[in-house]
Design a protein around this motif. Structure first.
Motif, PDB file in Angstrom:
ATOM      1  N   PRO A 170       0.823  -1.216   0.000  1.00 40.92           N
ATOM      2  CA  PRO A 170       0.000   0.000   0.000  1.00 40.92           C
ATOM      3  C   PRO A 170       0.852   1.258   0.000  1.00 40.92           C
ATOM      4  O   PRO A 170       1.967   1.274   0.538  1.00 40.92           O
ATOM      5  N   ASN A 171       0.329   2.308  -0.618  1.00 43.45           N
ATOM      6  CA  ASN A 171       1.020   3.579  -0.463  1.00 43.45           C
ATOM      7  C   ASN A 171       0.757   4.098   0.946  1.00 43.45           C
ATOM      8  O   ASN A 171      -0.044   3.526   1.696  1.00 43.45           O
ATOM      9  N   LEU A 172       1.389   5.181   1.315  1.00 47.45           N
ATOM     10  CA  LEU A 172       1.319   5.619   2.707  1.00 47.45           C
ATOM     11  C   LEU A 172      -0.081   6.033   3.145  1.00 47.45           C
ATOM     12  O   LEU A 172      -0.526   5.664   4.229  1.00 47.45           O
ATOM     13  N   PRO A 173      -0.840   6.782   2.315  1.00 44.21           N
ATOM     14  CA  PRO A 173      -2.222   7.074   2.739  1.00 44.21           C
ATOM     15  C   PRO A 173      -3.057   5.816   2.920  1.00 44.21           C
ATOM     16  O   PRO A 173      -3.856   5.718   3.856  1.00 44.21           O
ATOM     17  N   GLN A 174      -2.894   4.840   2.031  1.00 41.56           N
ATOM     18  CA  GLN A 174      -3.642   3.588   2.168  1.00 41.56           C
ATOM     19  C   GLN A 174      -3.261   2.871   3.453  1.00 41.56           C
ATOM     20  O   GLN A 174      -4.121   2.340   4.169  1.00 41.56           O
ATOM     21  N   LEU A 175      -1.964   2.852   3.771  1.00 43.06           N
ATOM     22  CA  LEU A 175      -1.519   2.194   4.997  1.00 43.06           C
ATOM     23  C   LEU A 175      -2.043   2.924   6.225  1.00 43.06           C
ATOM     24  O   LEU A 175      -2.476   2.300   7.204  1.00 43.06           O
ATOM     25  N   PHE A 176      -2.029   4.255   6.174  1.00 41.04           N
ATOM     26  CA  PHE A 176      -2.510   5.043   7.304  1.00 41.04           C
ATOM     27  C   PHE A 176      -3.971   4.724   7.623  1.00 41.04           C
ATOM     28  O   PHE A 176      -4.378   4.732   8.779  1.00 41.04           O
ATOM     29  N   PHE A 177      -4.759   4.428   6.585  1.00 41.24           N
ATOM     30  CA  PHE A 177      -6.171   4.108   6.788  1.00 41.24           C
ATOM     31  C   PHE A 177      -6.433   2.604   6.839  1.00 41.24           C
ATOM     32  O   PHE A 177      -7.546   2.154   6.610  1.00 41.24           O
ATOM     33  N   GLY A 178      -5.399   1.852   7.158  1.00 42.08           N
ATOM     34  CA  GLY A 178      -5.601   0.445   7.492  1.00 42.08           C
ATOM     35  C   GLY A 178      -5.059  -0.581   6.537  1.00 42.08           C
ATOM     36  O   GLY A 178      -4.963  -1.760   6.873  1.00 42.08           O
ATOM     37  N   GLY A 179      -4.718  -0.190   5.298  1.00 42.10           N
ATOM     38  CA  GLY A 179      -4.079  -1.112   4.378  1.00 42.10           C
ATOM     39  C   GLY A 179      -4.985  -2.206   3.837  1.00 42.10           C
ATOM     40  O   GLY A 179      -4.492  -3.246   3.376  1.00 42.10           O
ATOM     41  N   ALA A 180      -6.302  -2.009   3.896  1.00 46.52           N
ATOM     42  CA  ALA A 180      -7.246  -3.004   3.381  1.00 46.52           C
ATOM     43  C   ALA A 180      -8.313  -2.308   2.544  1.00 46.52           C
ATOM     44  O   ALA A 180      -8.655  -1.150   2.787  1.00 46.52           O
ATOM     45  N   GLU A 181      -8.844  -3.023   1.578  1.00 47.74           N
ATOM     46  CA  GLU A 181      -9.864  -2.456   0.699  1.00 47.74           C
ATOM     47  C   GLU A 181     -11.165  -2.214   1.462  1.00 47.74           C
ATOM     48  O   GLU A 181     -11.661  -3.090   2.171  1.00 47.74           O
ATOM     49  N   GLN A 182     -11.710  -1.005   1.304  1.00 49.33           N
ATOM     50  CA  GLN A 182     -12.977  -0.658   1.921  1.00 49.33           C
ATOM     51  C   GLN A 182     -13.941  -0.158   0.841  1.00 49.33           C
ATOM     52  O   GLN A 182     -13.544   0.594  -0.049  1.00 49.33           O
ATOM     53  N   VAL A 183     -15.190  -0.576   0.929  1.00 49.80           N
ATOM     54  CA  VAL A 183     -16.196  -0.203  -0.068  1.00 49.80           C
ATOM     55  C   VAL A 183     -17.457   0.273   0.643  1.00 49.80           C
ATOM     56  O   VAL A 183     -17.645   0.036   1.835  1.00 49.80           O
ATOM     57  N   ALA A 184     -18.332   0.924  -0.124  1.00 49.94           N
ATOM     58  CA  ALA A 184     -19.552   1.499   0.457  1.00 49.94           C
ATOM     59  C   ALA A 184     -20.815   0.758   0.038  1.00 49.94           C
ATOM     60  O   ALA A 184     -21.914   1.218   0.325  1.00 49.94           O
ATOM     61  N   GLU A 185     -20.665  -0.387  -0.632  1.00 54.10           N
ATOM     62  CA  GLU A 185     -21.813  -1.195  -1.023  1.00 54.10           C
ATOM     63  C   GLU A 185     -21.616  -2.622  -0.563  1.00 54.10           C
ATOM     64  O   GLU A 185     -20.483  -3.124  -0.512  1.00 54.10           O
ATOM     65  N   ASP A 186     -22.712  -3.313  -0.239  1.00 56.74           N
ATOM     66  CA  ASP A 186     -22.602  -4.707   0.167  1.00 56.74           C
ATOM     67  C   ASP A 186     -22.460  -5.602  -1.065  1.00 56.74           C
ATOM     68  O   ASP A 186     -22.352  -5.117  -2.209  1.00 56.74           O
ATOM     69  N   LEU A 187     -22.464  -6.911  -0.867  1.00 57.71           N
ATOM     70  CA  LEU A 187     -22.228  -7.846  -1.965  1.00 57.71           C
ATOM     71  C   LEU A 187     -23.330  -7.819  -3.011  1.00 57.71           C
ATOM     72  O   LEU A 187     -23.148  -8.314  -4.125  1.00 57.71           O
ATOM     73  N   HIS A 188     -24.474  -7.232  -2.655  1.00 51.49           N
ATOM     74  CA  HIS A 188     -25.593  -7.133  -3.583  1.00 51.49           C
ATOM     75  C   HIS A 188     -25.690  -5.745  -4.208  1.00 51.49           C
ATOM     76  O   HIS A 188     -26.663  -5.448  -4.922  1.00 51.49           O
ATOM     77  N   GLY A 189     -24.714  -4.904  -3.949  1.00 56.63           N
ATOM     78  CA  GLY A 189     -24.704  -3.559  -4.513  1.00 56.63           C
ATOM     79  C   GLY A 189     -25.514  -2.537  -3.763  1.00 56.63           C
ATOM     80  O   GLY A 189     -25.695  -1.412  -4.234  1.00 56.63           O
ATOM     81  N   LYS A 190     -26.014  -2.889  -2.577  1.00 53.50           N
ATOM     82  CA  LYS A 190     -26.801  -1.954  -1.784  1.00 53.50           C
ATOM     83  C   LYS A 190     -25.874  -1.024  -1.003  1.00 53.50           C
ATOM     84  O   LYS A 190     -24.989  -1.484  -0.280  1.00 53.50           O
ATOM     85  N   PRO A 191     -26.080   0.291  -1.107  1.00 52.18           N
ATOM     86  CA  PRO A 191     -25.235   1.224  -0.355  1.00 52.18           C
ATOM     87  C   PRO A 191     -25.345   0.985   1.154  1.00 52.18           C
ATOM     88  O   PRO A 191     -26.423   0.658   1.665  1.00 52.18           O
ATOM     89  N   ILE A 192     -24.249   1.176   1.848  1.00 49.39           N
ATOM     90  CA  ILE A 192     -24.230   0.961   3.292  1.00 49.39           C
ATOM     91  C   ILE A 192     -25.073   2.009   4.014  1.00 49.39           C
ATOM     92  O   ILE A 192     -25.566   1.772   5.120  1.00 49.39           O
ATOM     93  N   GLY A 193     -25.267   3.137   3.389  1.00 47.43           N
ATOM     94  CA  GLY A 193     -26.068   4.215   3.966  1.00 47.43           C
ATOM     95  C   GLY A 193     -26.075   5.399   3.016  1.00 47.43           C
ATOM     96  O   GLY A 193     -25.453   5.367   1.943  1.00 47.43           O
TER      97      GLY A 193
END
Length: 474
Positions: free
Chosen positions: A310-333
């Motif tokens: 990961p680049n440094l900003p990615q590492l600073f925010f945890g180094g893992a992929e984060q998304v805003a939709e569930d597996l069915h494409g529904k927004p988290i909020g």
């Protein structure tokens, strides 16, 4: 569905000592960058060629108006930060003190107290005198420069404790322990800066406890920032990624301060780049916060994918992929401006329980440590482009606050989480650092083109009604 401000199960459930109100930060609101002896800060330099805080929203001159707003909103506390550059323009322990800067904050504190509003004072919120950036490379200081920076910060803190005496009863040394990523030279720099912030905080707390606390009877601590990372499914990979994100963002600082040890996830990622503290420094760090200050905005899902290299900003925010939709494409909020934040009150409740179970419960620390929500807020998508009428009628923000305050109340009343205050971000539409004035988190609209006129938004009425309902006044 029963409105939270009419729910009989929540009526009077908070003690009258519970603090509620709003937050701000000096560089984001004050302006007056060259008034009354203030020196340049690191952010003056960083933003000199773009939207900046030279004028901000002119709270340096309109602070009395801000207090009138707080009174109108029913606030019982106001969290603001002090500009180190306004107090000691060059920053160092041997540099001149600016009395006009001290007078400004002293008048602000006295006027808040006269209005029965508890000052919640932050000593540094991302900013420091530019001269200390130049002398020491800021919080990235190395070698002998590190000790000089610590001594300068102790001197600054001591001056404020001595000057303001027992008037503010709550201090935070650092807010969100922000790491200025454009100054990292390499991965080692990220961990070094974190170490310096942790130890600098602990040394200033030690000054307060040894020299002032017994006479002033105040509390002192730190505010940490964390948006919740929720596993997208029940897979081991998603759970592990969620743990990694929450550990890096929050455990990196909370484990040393509240548990007296390194976070295992952080240590495994950083390896030898994360230097250990000396035994003497560990004694200062462990327990160096009387409360857990928590800044929180939203929640995203962790897919389980760990970012390779990961680049440094990615590492600073945890180094893992984060998304805003569930597996069915529904927004988290509901999506806030540019995806910051998403409106997910159940994530807030989960985070509060996690903080309680890991760092603040009596079963973990030996004594219950109170939590203060020191920031929580909403920025509607493209609010800056909306009509004035739409901006003032901020229904989305009101819904956000109703949901998040209810989540906090449920965590307190049903889960047993000890929380003693809630401070919304933010009192005013203000400068959002490198994002300029595009993000609008304020509950008060500010017309920067017409004398910085302040106009309350409808969400202030929502927040006021809720706390009038849930706080026991007797």
């Amino acid at each position: 569905m029963t409105r939270i401000d009419q729910d009989p199960t929540l009526a009077g459930t908070l003690p009258k000592t519970f603090l509620y109100g709003y937050s701000s930060a000096s560089y984001q609101i004050e302006g007056g960058s060259q008034q009354d002896g203030r020196g340049p800060s690191n952010w003056d330099e960083a933003l000199k060629d773009t939207a900046n805080g030279n004028e901000a929203v002119n709270s340096y001159n309109l602070w009395r108006d801000d207090i009138e707003l707080l009174k109108k909103y029913g606030a019982t506390s106001y969290r603001f930060s002090i500009s180190w550059s306004r107090i000691i323009p060059l920053g160092g322990r041997n540099d001149p003190i600016n009395q006009m800067g001290l007078n400004y904050y002293s008048d602000l504190i006295d006027s808040l107290l006269a209005a029965n509003i508890t000052p919640f004072v932050t000593l540094t919120h991302f900013d420091m005198p530019l001269e200390l950036e130049n002398r020491y490379n800021g919080w990235l200081a190395n070698g002998d420069k590190t000790e000089s920076l610590f001594r300068d910060f102790e001197n600054y803190a001591r001056l404020l404790f001595k000057t303001f005496g027992d008037r503010p009863h709550i201090y935070t040394l650092l807010s969100a322990v922000f790491l200025k990523r454009d100054r990292w030279d390499n991965e080692v720099g990220m961990w070094k800066q974190g170490n310096n912030l942790i130890l600098g905080h602990a040394r200033a707390v030690d000054v307060y406890r040894r020299e002032f606390q017994s006479a002033q009877h105040g509390v002192i601590g730190i505010s940490l920032n964390c948006d919740w990372a929720e596993p997208i499914d029940g897979s081991a990979e998603a759970k592990a990624a969620s743990l990694q994100v929450n550990d890096v963002i929050l455990g990196w600082f909370a484990d040393p301060i509240f548990l007296g040890k390194r976070n295992a996830t952080v240590q495994s990622i950083a390896g030898s780049a994360l230097e250990d503290f000396t035994p003497a420094n560990w004694k200062l760090i462990h327990g160096s916060s009387d409360f857990f200050g928590l800044n929180h905005y939203g929640t995203k899902y962790c897919t389980g994918k760990i970012i390779v290299e990961p680049n440094l900003p990615q590492l600073f925010f945890g180094g893992a992929e984060q998304v805003a939709e569930d597996l069915h494409g529904k927004p988290i909020g509901r999506k806030g401006h540019a995806g910051h934040p998403y409106n997910v009150p159940w994530g807030f409740r989960k985070l509060l329980n996690a903080v309680h179970n890991k760092w603040t419960s009596a079963s973990v620390t030996g004594k219950a440590i109170p939590i203060y929500i020191t920031e929580n807020g909403w920025s509607s998508e493209d609010e800056a482009k909306r009509t004035f009428e739409d901006i003032i009628n901020d229904t989305e923000r009101g819904e956000y606050y109703a949901g998040y305050i209810e989540a906090m109340l449920r965590a307190m009343n049903e889960d047993g989480v000890l929380i003693q205050g809630y401070l919304a971000w933010s009192l005013l539409d203000n400068l959002e650092w490198a994002h300029g004035y595009e993000f609008r988190f304020g509950v008060t609209h500010v017309d920067r083109e017409n004398g910085f006129k302040r106009t309350p938004k409808k969400s202030t009425e929502t927040i006021k009604r809720i706390f009038e309902h849930v706080v026991n006044k007797s």
